[in-house]
Design a protein around this motif. Structure first.
Motif, short mmCIF file in Angstrom:
data_model
loop_
_atom_site.label_atom_id
_atom_site.label_comp_id
_atom_site.label_asym_id
_atom_site.label_seq_id
_atom_site.Cartn_x
_atom_site.Cartn_y
_atom_site.Cartn_z
N ALA A 63 -3.76 3.71 -11.62
CA ALA A 63 -4.99 2.92 -11.64
C ALA A 63 -4.87 1.59 -10.93
O ALA A 63 -5.85 0.85 -10.82
N ALA A 64 -3.69 1.24 -10.43
CA ALA A 64 -3.51 -0.03 -9.73
C ALA A 64 -4.17 0.04 -8.36
O ALA A 64 -4.06 1.05 -7.66
N ARG A 65 -4.86 -1.02 -7.96
CA ARG A 65 -5.58 -1.06 -6.69
C ARG A 65 -5.01 -2.15 -5.79
O ARG A 65 -4.69 -3.25 -6.24
N LEU A 66 -4.92 -1.82 -4.51
CA LEU A 66 -4.47 -2.79 -3.52
C LEU A 66 -5.46 -3.95 -3.45
O LEU A 66 -6.68 -3.74 -3.45
N ALA A 67 -4.95 -5.17 -3.41
CA ALA A 67 -5.83 -6.34 -3.42
C ALA A 67 -5.15 -7.52 -2.76
O ALA A 67 -3.92 -7.55 -2.61
N LEU A 68 -5.97 -8.49 -2.35
CA LEU A 68 -5.47 -9.80 -1.98
C LEU A 68 -5.67 -10.70 -3.19
O LEU A 68 -6.79 -10.88 -3.67
N LEU A 102 9.70 5.98 -2.25
CA LEU A 102 9.92 4.75 -3.01
C LEU A 102 11.28 4.14 -2.68
O LEU A 102 11.40 2.92 -2.51
N LEU A 103 12.29 4.97 -2.61
CA LEU A 103 13.63 4.48 -2.27
C LEU A 103 13.64 3.80 -0.90
O LEU A 103 14.32 2.78 -0.71
N ARG A 104 12.90 4.36 0.07
CA ARG A 104 12.87 3.77 1.41
C ARG A 104 12.23 2.38 1.40
O ARG A 104 12.54 1.54 2.25
N LEU A 105 11.33 2.15 0.45
CA LEU A 105 10.61 0.88 0.40
C LEU A 105 11.34 -0.19 -0.41
O LEU A 105 11.05 -1.38 -0.27
N LEU A 106 12.27 0.22 -1.26
CA LEU A 106 12.93 -0.70 -2.17
C LEU A 106 14.27 -1.17 -1.63
O LEU A 106 15.05 -0.39 -1.09
N GLU A 158 0.83 -1.20 0.00
CA GLU A 158 0.00 0.00 0.00
C GLU A 158 0.87 1.26 0.00
O GLU A 158 0.59 2.23 -0.72
N ALA A 159 1.92 1.24 0.80
CA ALA A 159 2.81 2.40 0.85
C ALA A 159 3.49 2.61 -0.50
O ALA A 159 3.66 3.75 -0.95
N PHE A 160 3.87 1.52 -1.16
CA PHE A 160 4.50 1.64 -2.47
C PHE A 160 3.54 2.26 -3.48
O PHE A 160 3.93 3.15 -4.26
N LEU A 161 2.29 1.77 -3.52
CA LEU A 161 1.31 2.32 -4.46
C LEU A 161 1.08 3.80 -4.21
O LEU A 161 0.99 4.60 -5.16
N ALA A 162 0.97 4.18 -2.95
CA ALA A 162 0.74 5.59 -2.62
C ALA A 162 1.92 6.45 -3.06
O ALA A 162 1.74 7.53 -3.65
N ALA A 163 3.13 5.97 -2.80
CA ALA A 163 4.31 6.73 -3.18
C ALA A 163 4.44 6.82 -4.70
O ALA A 163 4.82 7.87 -5.24
N ALA A 164 4.11 5.73 -5.39
CA ALA A 164 4.19 5.74 -6.85
C ALA A 164 3.19 6.74 -7.44
O ALA A 164 3.52 7.51 -8.34
N ARG A 165 1.96 6.73 -6.93
CA ARG A 165 0.94 7.65 -7.43
C ARG A 165 1.35 9.11 -7.18
O ARG A 165 1.11 9.98 -8.02
N LEU A 167 -9.02 -4.35 -1.67
CA LEU A 167 -9.04 -3.76 -0.34
C LEU A 167 -9.17 -2.26 -0.46
O LEU A 167 -8.56 -1.65 -1.35
N PRO A 168 -9.93 -1.63 0.44
CA PRO A 168 -10.05 -0.17 0.39
C PRO A 168 -8.76 0.50 0.83
O PRO A 168 -7.99 -0.06 1.62
N ALA A 169 -8.53 1.69 0.33
CA ALA A 169 -7.34 2.44 0.72
C ALA A 169 -7.41 2.77 2.20
O ALA A 169 -8.47 3.06 2.74
N GLY A 170 -6.26 2.72 2.86
CA GLY A 170 -6.23 3.04 4.28
C GLY A 170 -6.91 2.01 5.12
O GLY A 170 -7.33 2.27 6.24
N HIS A 171 -7.09 0.79 4.57
CA HIS A 171 -7.82 -0.30 5.25
C HIS A 171 -7.16 -0.68 6.56
O HIS A 171 -5.96 -0.88 6.62
N ARG A 172 -7.92 -0.73 7.63
CA ARG A 172 -7.42 -1.23 8.90
C ARG A 172 -8.49 -2.13 9.51
O ARG A 172 -9.67 -1.81 9.47
N GLU A 173 -8.07 -3.24 10.04
CA GLU A 173 -9.02 -4.16 10.66
C GLU A 173 -8.75 -4.29 12.14
O GLU A 173 -7.64 -4.11 12.61
N SER A 174 -9.78 -4.61 12.87
CA SER A 174 -9.62 -4.91 14.29
C SER A 174 -10.37 -6.19 14.59
O SER A 174 -11.39 -6.47 13.98
N ARG A 175 -9.88 -6.93 15.54
CA ARG A 175 -10.55 -8.19 15.89
C ARG A 175 -11.66 -7.92 16.87
O ARG A 175 -11.60 -6.98 17.62
#
Length: 290
Positions: A229-234, A200-204, A186-193, A282-290
């Motif tokens: 246009a790329a979307r985060l997904a499982l 990007l350098l920090r992630l690679l 997700e961080a990579f996609l955000a930085a790329a956009r 997955l939605p952007a900024g997705h966070r789950e809790s149990r």
């Protein structure tokens, strides 16, 4: 007039149940209320002479309205527009079954299993979602479901079974959605956009490879300002990115990570491979809790 009074009394008596059905089908309280109101209009125009099971009949009326809503929603859903990152011209150096309890006493399906289930339900085809919700949550028979979707009881059973397999994988999907790899992708996609070269350098990884490009700086420069246009997904339960057009996946961006860094990015556009993938966006900024 007496028949209208009887209909109104029956509809009022079953209103909570009908709203529960619509809410679980549509995932929205406001859309559920709209569906119930539309069902009432249909009921007032219907011939009730042959109705023997009022609750079952009203449930099927609401279910048909919800099915229409889901199909309309799917038809108008627009995928993000935008081109795929171009490939370099030359080599560059250097992934409740059996719900028998009373529906009004159950917590919303999405609340009981988590956000991941809502995501999974949204990926189902309308008929699959209807068959699963009506049968597994409300214990509606496949014979009754068949009349709603205009298919055979056997086909309705198959639709529910297919949907159930997706839902049963929700726990694994939930864990993957919270995984460190998901955060990295997700961080990579955000930085790329955003064209954030430094992020990007920090992630690679310094020796990262993408397509035929080698080296973190070269890969960062290639993706900076791209992947709009790329979307985060499982994808088959693994965090990745997918580019779609008109509702169909056209490209998969798969990431290999090690020690919190991206070491390899592959892009696959093979339509035969893509059509067999299990993709859950997955939605952007997705966070789950149990």
């Amino acid at each position: 007039m007496a028949e209208q009074d009887w209909l109104r009394e029956q509809f009022t008596q079953h209103h909570n149940h009908l709203h529960a059905v619509a809410h679980r089908m549509l995932g929205s309280a406001s859309e559920a209320e709209d569906a119930v109101q539309e069902a009432w209009l249909r009921v007032t125009r219907a011939d009730t002479d042959q109705v023997q099971n009022t609750a079952g009949w009203l449930t099927t009326v609401v279910a048909r309205v919800c099915l229409n809503t889901l199909e309309a929603r799917r038809a108008r859903r627009e995928d993000p527009a935008g081109p795929l990152p171009p490939e370099p011209a030359a080599p560059h150096p250097g992934t409740t079954a059996g719900g028998q309890a009373g529906p009004e006493d159950q917590t919303l399906l999405a609340d009981s299993v988590g956000v991941a289930l809502t995501v999974v339900l949204d990926t189902l085809k309308p008929a699959e979602r209807l068959a699963f919700v009506l049968h597994d949550v409300f214990a509606v028979s496949f014979a009754e479901i068949a009349t709603v979707i205009d298919r055979s009881p056997a086909a309705a059973r198959q639709l529910a079974s297919r949907a159930r397999r997706h839902v049963q994988g929700t726990a694994d999907a939930s864990d993957a959605a919270r995984s460190p790899k998901r955060e990295i992708v997700e961080a990579f996609l955000a930085a790329a956009r955003d064209g954030d070269f430094t992020a990007l350098l920090r992630l690679l990884d310094p020796d990262a490879v993408a397509l035929e490009i080698r080296g973190a700086r070269e890969v960062a420069a290639f993706f900076s300002g791209r992947a709009q246009a790329a979307r985060l997904a499982l994808v088959d339960g693994v965090p990745a990115a997918v580019w779609s057009h008109r509702g169909r996946p056209r490209a998969l961006l798969a990431f290999t990570t090690s020690a919190g860094k991206i070491t390899r990015i592959t892009v696959d556009t093979d339509p035969d491979l893509l059509q067999d993938l299990d993709i859950v966006f997955l939605p952007a900024g997705h966070r789950e809790s149990r």
